[in-house]
Design a protein around this motif. Structure first.
Motif, mmCIF file in Angstrom:
data_model
loop_
_atom_site.group_PDB
_atom_site.id
_atom_site.type_symbol
_atom_site.label_atom_id
_atom_site.label_comp_id
_atom_site.label_asym_id
_atom_site.label_seq_id
_atom_site.Cartn_x
_atom_site.Cartn_y
_atom_site.Cartn_z
ATOM 1 N N ASN A 232 -12.791 -4.809 -16.185
ATOM 2 C CA ASN A 232 -13.963 -3.963 -16.365
ATOM 3 C C ASN A 232 -14.272 -3.096 -15.138
ATOM 4 O O ASN A 232 -14.671 -1.934 -15.273
ATOM 5 N N SER A 236 -14.297 0.904 -15.200
ATOM 6 C CA SER A 236 -15.510 1.646 -14.877
ATOM 7 C C SER A 236 -15.236 2.707 -13.814
ATOM 8 O O SER A 236 -15.710 3.844 -13.904
ATOM 9 N N VAL A 248 -21.588 -1.066 -15.347
ATOM 10 C CA VAL A 248 -21.107 -2.401 -15.666
ATOM 11 C C VAL A 248 -22.312 -3.310 -15.867
ATOM 12 O O VAL A 248 -23.239 -3.327 -15.048
ATOM 13 N N ILE A 255 -18.851 -3.099 -20.129
ATOM 14 C CA ILE A 255 -19.087 -1.743 -19.638
ATOM 15 C C ILE A 255 -19.894 -1.004 -20.705
ATOM 16 O O ILE A 255 -19.610 -1.120 -21.903
#
Length: 298
Positions: A232, A236, A248, A255
């Protein structure tokens, strides 16, 4: 579609204050229209003006093409209404009320279906003084529907109803709309209202902010894509570098990426796949009625 209610240029002043300004809208046959807005926006005043319970300074109201006035009531037999709290007689039974308000002075098949749908048979023969708030509300709704009107105006109909009763009322309104009965409904319980309506009128400070379909209203403001990926934080960062707004959430669990154009979802997925990141879960969050309403009147 046949127009049941037409409101044109409705304006009302109290002393020097304008409480309604150029209110214009229509309701077609079988439509369920929500009237929403903050406290004091003018929702109840609009409903009372349609019913000629309060005079307006300007504007026209037509019921099935016939103009109404504060002194002319011939077309009001076609309207059923519950405004604010039902006015009931404590020492009469619910059944007494229904017979009193019925044009036929009796309980016909249509009325019995309403009693069954709202589960009122267990208390309808009891005196109203022994009713709970929810029972009184059901009786008020039943009175509004008893004469098979073409237009029903309901102000906060879910007030005092338990979850099961809300479902019963929702199903009844939807069923009646399919027979051609039109509804104008105001409610602060937006989660229930959005399960009913197809059209919505948003009012604020006595003016109509928008008239639109529920689908279009939900699209007001921002929609988001929520993602759970194999990485993640890297995902991001890559989205940010590409100019896509995101953050996040939940300690790195998901996300939330802004969808601000038709190509956003495709752009997001291309970046993820290009960098060999796996998508574990993905969901699109569309605005509910409450979120969209707040964005319009904020």
């Amino acid at each position: 579609m046949t127009t049941i209610l037409q409101v044109t240029g409705l304006t009302k002043r109290i002393h020097k204050k304008i409480v309604l300004k150029d209110i214009t809208f229509s309701i077609g046959k079988g439509e369920i229209v929500g009237l929403v807005g903050p406290n004091g926006a003018g929702k109840t005043t609009i409903m009372k003006s349609i019913l000629n319970l309060t005079p307006s300074n300007k504007g026209d109201i037509f019921i099935e093409g016939e103009r109404t006035s504060y002194h002319h009531h011939s077309n009001f037999n076609e309207i059923g209404a519950l405004i604010e709290n039902p006015s009931l007689y404590p020492y009469l039974t619910g059944l007494d009320h229904l017979k009193m308000y019925s044009f036929e002075n009796k309980i016909d098949t249509n009325t019995q279906k309403i009693l069954d749908s709202l589960e009122m048979n267990s208390f309808i023969t009891k005196k109203v003084k022994n009713y709970s708030l929810g029972m009184k509300q059901k009786l008020g709704i039943c009175i509004a529907l008893i004469n098979n009107p073409k237009l029903v105006i309901l102000d906060e109909p879910m007030n005092g109803l338990d979850p099961k009763s809300n479902v019963n009322l929702r199903n009844l309104i939807i069923e009646l709309s399919k027979t051609g009965i039109s509804f104008l409904i105001s409610s602060h319980i937006l989660s229930e209202l959005e399960k009913l309506i197809t059209q919505v009128i948003v009012i604020n400070q006595g003016e109509i902010v928008t008239k639109t379909s529920l689908k279009e209203l939900r699209e007001v403001g921002n929609n988001y894509l929520t993602l759970k990926t194999s990485d993640n934080f890297l995902c991001s960062k890559l989205l940010s570098n590409a100019g896509l707004k995101n953050n996040v959430l939940n300690n790195g669990e998901r996300i939330q990426a802004l969808i601000d154009s038709p190509n956003s979802i495709n752009d997001i997925c291309k970046i993820i796949f290009k960098n060999n990141i796996d998508i574990i879960d993905m969901d699109r969050l569309s605005n509910d009625l409450e979120t969209s309403l707040l964005r319009l009147i904020d």
